[in-house]
Design a protein around this motif. Sequence first.
Motif, PDB file in Angstrom:
ATOM      1  N   VAL A   1      42.616  78.645  -3.242  1.00  0.00           N
ATOM      2  CA  VAL A   1      43.552  77.984  -4.147  1.00  0.00           C
ATOM      3  C   VAL A   1      43.452  78.583  -5.550  1.00  0.00           C
ATOM      4  O   VAL A   1      44.467  78.891  -6.188  1.00  0.00           O
ATOM      5  N   GLY A   2      42.233  78.733  -6.035  1.00  0.00           N
ATOM      6  CA  GLY A   2      42.048  79.232  -7.392  1.00  0.00           C
ATOM      7  C   GLY A   2      42.592  80.634  -7.592  1.00  0.00           C
ATOM      8  O   GLY A   2      43.087  80.972  -8.672  1.00  0.00           O
ATOM      9  N   GLN A   3      42.538  81.453  -6.547  1.00  0.00           N
ATOM     10  CA  GLN A   3      42.960  82.839  -6.666  1.00  0.00           C
ATOM     11  C   GLN A   3      44.424  83.059  -6.302  1.00  0.00           C
ATOM     12  O   GLN A   3      45.048  83.992  -6.800  1.00  0.00           O
ATOM     13  N   GLU A   4      44.976  82.192  -5.438  1.00  0.00           N
ATOM     14  CA  GLU A   4      46.329  82.421  -4.944  1.00  0.00           C
ATOM     15  C   GLU A   4      47.357  81.403  -5.426  1.00  0.00           C
ATOM     16  O   GLU A   4      48.543  81.725  -5.521  1.00  0.00           O
ATOM     17  N   ASP A   5      46.928  80.194  -5.729  1.00  0.00           N
ATOM     18  CA  ASP A   5      47.873  79.138  -6.082  1.00  0.00           C
ATOM     19  C   ASP A   5      47.197  78.142  -7.023  1.00  0.00           C
ATOM     20  O   ASP A   5      46.939  76.991  -6.663  1.00  0.00           O
ATOM     21  N   PRO A   6      46.889  78.557  -8.255  1.00  0.00           N
ATOM     22  CA  PRO A   6      46.021  77.767  -9.139  1.00  0.00           C
ATOM     23  C   PRO A   6      46.500  76.359  -9.441  1.00  0.00           C
ATOM     24  O   PRO A   6      45.671  75.494  -9.752  1.00  0.00           O
ATOM     25  N   VAL A   7      47.785  76.093  -9.355  1.00  0.00           N
ATOM     26  CA  VAL A   7      48.245  74.742  -9.663  1.00  0.00           C
ATOM     27  C   VAL A   7      47.590  73.722  -8.737  1.00  0.00           C
ATOM     28  O   VAL A   7      47.355  72.567  -9.115  1.00  0.00           O
ATOM     29  N   LEU A   8      47.232  74.137  -7.510  1.00  0.00           N
ATOM     30  CA  LEU A   8      46.630  73.199  -6.559  1.00  0.00           C
ATOM     31  C   LEU A   8      45.218  72.798  -6.933  1.00  0.00           C
ATOM     32  O   LEU A   8      44.669  71.842  -6.382  1.00  0.00           O
ATOM     33  N   LEU A   9      44.606  73.506  -7.889  1.00  0.00           N
ATOM     34  CA  LEU A   9      43.302  73.087  -8.391  1.00  0.00           C
ATOM     35  C   LEU A   9      43.372  71.687  -8.996  1.00  0.00           C
ATOM     36  O   LEU A   9      42.376  70.965  -9.033  1.00  0.00           O
ATOM     37  N   VAL A  10      44.540  71.310  -9.490  1.00  0.00           N
ATOM     38  CA  VAL A  10      44.710  69.983 -10.074  1.00  0.00           C
ATOM     39  C   VAL A  10      44.321  68.908  -9.071  1.00  0.00           C
ATOM     40  O   VAL A  10      43.634  67.932  -9.410  1.00  0.00           O
ATOM     41  N   ALA A  11      44.727  69.075  -7.818  1.00  0.00           N
ATOM     42  CA  ALA A  11      44.422  68.074  -6.793  1.00  0.00           C
ATOM     43  C   ALA A  11      42.921  67.978  -6.540  1.00  0.00           C
ATOM     44  O   ALA A  11      42.364  66.880  -6.425  1.00  0.00           O
ATOM     45  N   HIS A  12      42.238  69.112  -6.456  1.00  0.00           N
ATOM     46  CA  HIS A  12      40.804  69.104  -6.195  1.00  0.00           C
ATOM     47  C   HIS A  12      40.026  68.528  -7.378  1.00  0.00           C
ATOM     48  O   HIS A  12      39.077  67.753  -7.197  1.00  0.00           O
ATOM     49  N   ALA A  13      40.409  68.910  -8.586  1.00  0.00           N
ATOM     50  CA  ALA A  13      39.706  68.425  -9.772  1.00  0.00           C
ATOM     51  C   ALA A  13      39.892  66.919  -9.935  1.00  0.00           C
ATOM     52  O   ALA A  13      38.930  66.186 -10.199  1.00  0.00           O
ATOM     53  N   TYR A  14      41.111  66.456  -9.773  1.00  0.00           N
ATOM     54  CA  TYR A  14      41.378  65.024  -9.946  1.00  0.00           C
ATOM     55  C   TYR A  14      40.645  64.203  -8.895  1.00  0.00           C
ATOM     56  O   TYR A  14      40.016  63.185  -9.206  1.00  0.00           O
ATOM     57  N   THR A  15      40.698  64.641  -7.638  1.00  0.00           N
ATOM     58  CA  THR A  15      40.048  63.907  -6.562  1.00  0.00           C
ATOM     59  C   THR A  15      38.551  63.768  -6.817  1.00  0.00           C
ATOM     60  O   THR A  15      37.970  62.700  -6.623  1.00  0.00           O
TER      61      THR A  15
ATOM     62  N   HIS B   1      49.410  75.303 -15.957  1.00  0.00           N
ATOM     63  CA  HIS B   1      49.381  74.097 -15.138  1.00  0.00           C
ATOM     64  C   HIS B   1      47.983  73.508 -15.007  1.00  0.00           C
ATOM     65  O   HIS B   1      47.821  72.471 -14.354  1.00  0.00           O
ATOM     66  N   PHE B   2      46.986  74.157 -15.618  1.00  0.00           N
ATOM     67  CA  PHE B   2      45.646  73.570 -15.575  1.00  0.00           C
ATOM     68  C   PHE B   2      45.015  73.425 -16.956  1.00  0.00           C
ATOM     69  O   PHE B   2      44.166  72.553 -17.157  1.00  0.00           O
ATOM     70  N   ALA B   3      45.425  74.219 -17.892  1.00  0.00           N
ATOM     71  CA  ALA B   3      44.807  74.210 -19.220  1.00  0.00           C
ATOM     72  C   ALA B   3      44.702  72.811 -19.844  1.00  0.00           C
ATOM     73  O   ALA B   3      43.670  72.479 -20.447  1.00  0.00           O
ATOM     74  N   PRO B   4      45.728  71.934 -19.718  1.00  0.00           N
ATOM     75  CA  PRO B   4      45.597  70.600 -20.316  1.00  0.00           C
ATOM     76  C   PRO B   4      44.494  69.751 -19.692  1.00  0.00           C
ATOM     77  O   PRO B   4      44.101  68.735 -20.273  1.00  0.00           O
ATOM     78  N   LEU B   5      43.993  70.159 -18.504  1.00  0.00           N
ATOM     79  CA  LEU B   5      42.956  69.396 -17.809  1.00  0.00           C
ATOM     80  C   LEU B   5      41.592  70.053 -17.901  1.00  0.00           C
ATOM     81  O   LEU B   5      40.670  69.675 -17.172  1.00  0.00           O
ATOM     82  N   TYR B   6      41.444  71.006 -18.786  1.00  0.00           N
ATOM     83  CA  TYR B   6      40.196  71.754 -18.911  1.00  0.00           C
ATOM     84  C   TYR B   6      39.246  71.016 -19.837  1.00  0.00           C
ATOM     85  O   TYR B   6      39.402  71.005 -21.051  1.00  0.00           O
ATOM     86  N   PHE B   7      38.235  70.355 -19.245  1.00  0.00           N
ATOM     87  CA  PHE B   7      37.241  69.596 -20.004  1.00  0.00           C
ATOM     88  C   PHE B   7      35.839  69.962 -19.504  1.00  0.00           C
ATOM     89  O   PHE B   7      35.149  69.134 -18.898  1.00  0.00           O
ATOM     90  N   PRO B   8      35.394  71.181 -19.734  1.00  0.00           N
ATOM     91  CA  PRO B   8      34.107  71.594 -19.160  1.00  0.00           C
ATOM     92  C   PRO B   8      32.917  70.795 -19.671  1.00  0.00           C
ATOM     93  O   PRO B   8      32.035  70.415 -18.891  1.00  0.00           O
ATOM     94  N   ALA B   9      32.857  70.530 -20.968  1.00  0.00           N
ATOM     95  CA  ALA B   9      31.719  69.793 -21.515  1.00  0.00           C
ATOM     96  C   ALA B   9      31.666  68.369 -20.980  1.00  0.00           C
ATOM     97  O   ALA B   9      30.591  67.809 -20.758  1.00  0.00           O
ATOM     98  N   GLU B  10      32.835  67.793 -20.774  1.00  0.00           N
ATOM     99  CA  GLU B  10      32.890  66.404 -20.332  1.00  0.00           C
ATOM    100  C   GLU B  10      32.659  66.252 -18.824  1.00  0.00           C
ATOM    101  O   GLU B  10      32.013  65.284 -18.377  1.00  0.00           O
ATOM    102  N   LEU B  11      33.163  67.198 -18.015  1.00  0.00           N
ATOM    103  CA  LEU B  11      33.241  66.955 -16.579  1.00  0.00           C
ATOM    104  C   LEU B  11      32.361  67.829 -15.695  1.00  0.00           C
ATOM    105  O   LEU B  11      31.940  67.374 -14.622  1.00  0.00           O
TER     106      LEU B  11
END
Length: 311
Positions: A137-151, A89-99
């Motif tokens: 969130v990262g340790q217990e419910d990683p899908v919620l990282l999407v909200a923090h990263a996008y925001t 649920h996060f791999a498609p949004l993994y852009f370390p070099a870009e972001l």
Amino acid sequence: MLNFIYGTNVFGTSCCTLTENHYDFTSDLSEMLAAGTKQIHEKAENTQFVKDFLRGRIRKELFKLGAVALYYTYTALEEEIERNKDHPHFAPLYFPAELHRHEALARDLEYFYGPEWKSHASCSKATQQYVDRIHQVGQEDPVLLVAHAYTRYMGDLSGGQVLKKVAQRALKLPPTGEGLEFYQFDAIHSAKAFKQLYRSRMNELELDMETKKRLVDEAVKAFLFNIEVFEELEEIGKTIQEDVLDAGMPVHGAMGGDISKCPYYNAKMAASGGTAYVRQLAMAALRHPTGQVLFATWFAALAGLVAWYLM
């Protein structure tokens, strides 16, 4: 101040009450986030801290403390992104070099504080609560990282970019970008195209409606955590004995009812892609160079929070 709509406990299981009516028109996650955070966005832009920014009245020390808060926030976020980079649920949004931003923030802090900048940096109480939530969130419910990263990241590519050149001019920083590396995304050649790609990747995540609603709740929490940081900085500012940078930037009430003259209105319009408003904001900034030091830097961070829903 933060219990106006969503309750007093930002760590609770639900930060706001979301009804089915919010989602009747779409199942796209990016659009759901826009609709679900509209009210908290409006609250964020009306905090006293933001109003003071719009008047250009803020202490220089708060600018440094704000950069420190961003450093700890992004360090936590990017640690958890690395931990979950292979999560489906996060791999498609993994852009370390870009972001990723924490290394750029470290260079900015070194520019302003010197090589021993870490001896000046400590994680404040409000920032620590934000950091703790990101780690939870990262340790217990990683899908919620999407909200923090996008925001964070989508806003950094929007409002933050609008004000970058204004900050560079006001701070008399080198044209090579020292001190403003936080706002530089060298690996992204078109912010608009990248944001479209990122939103598309988000919308393609295989998430059920309940999970999407939880992501909206988490994005609201992210706004609340940031508001708490702003309020904390405002309180710290009351104890700092130094001259106030005053550019006399007007707010809506001083505009005689003409909202088009309000710099925050122009910033929002610029973030939504209006080139005319970009020019208007830049012209206003150049008329008030001193106060724009902090308006352009910390307010750019807030613009990052509130502008993403306009994209």
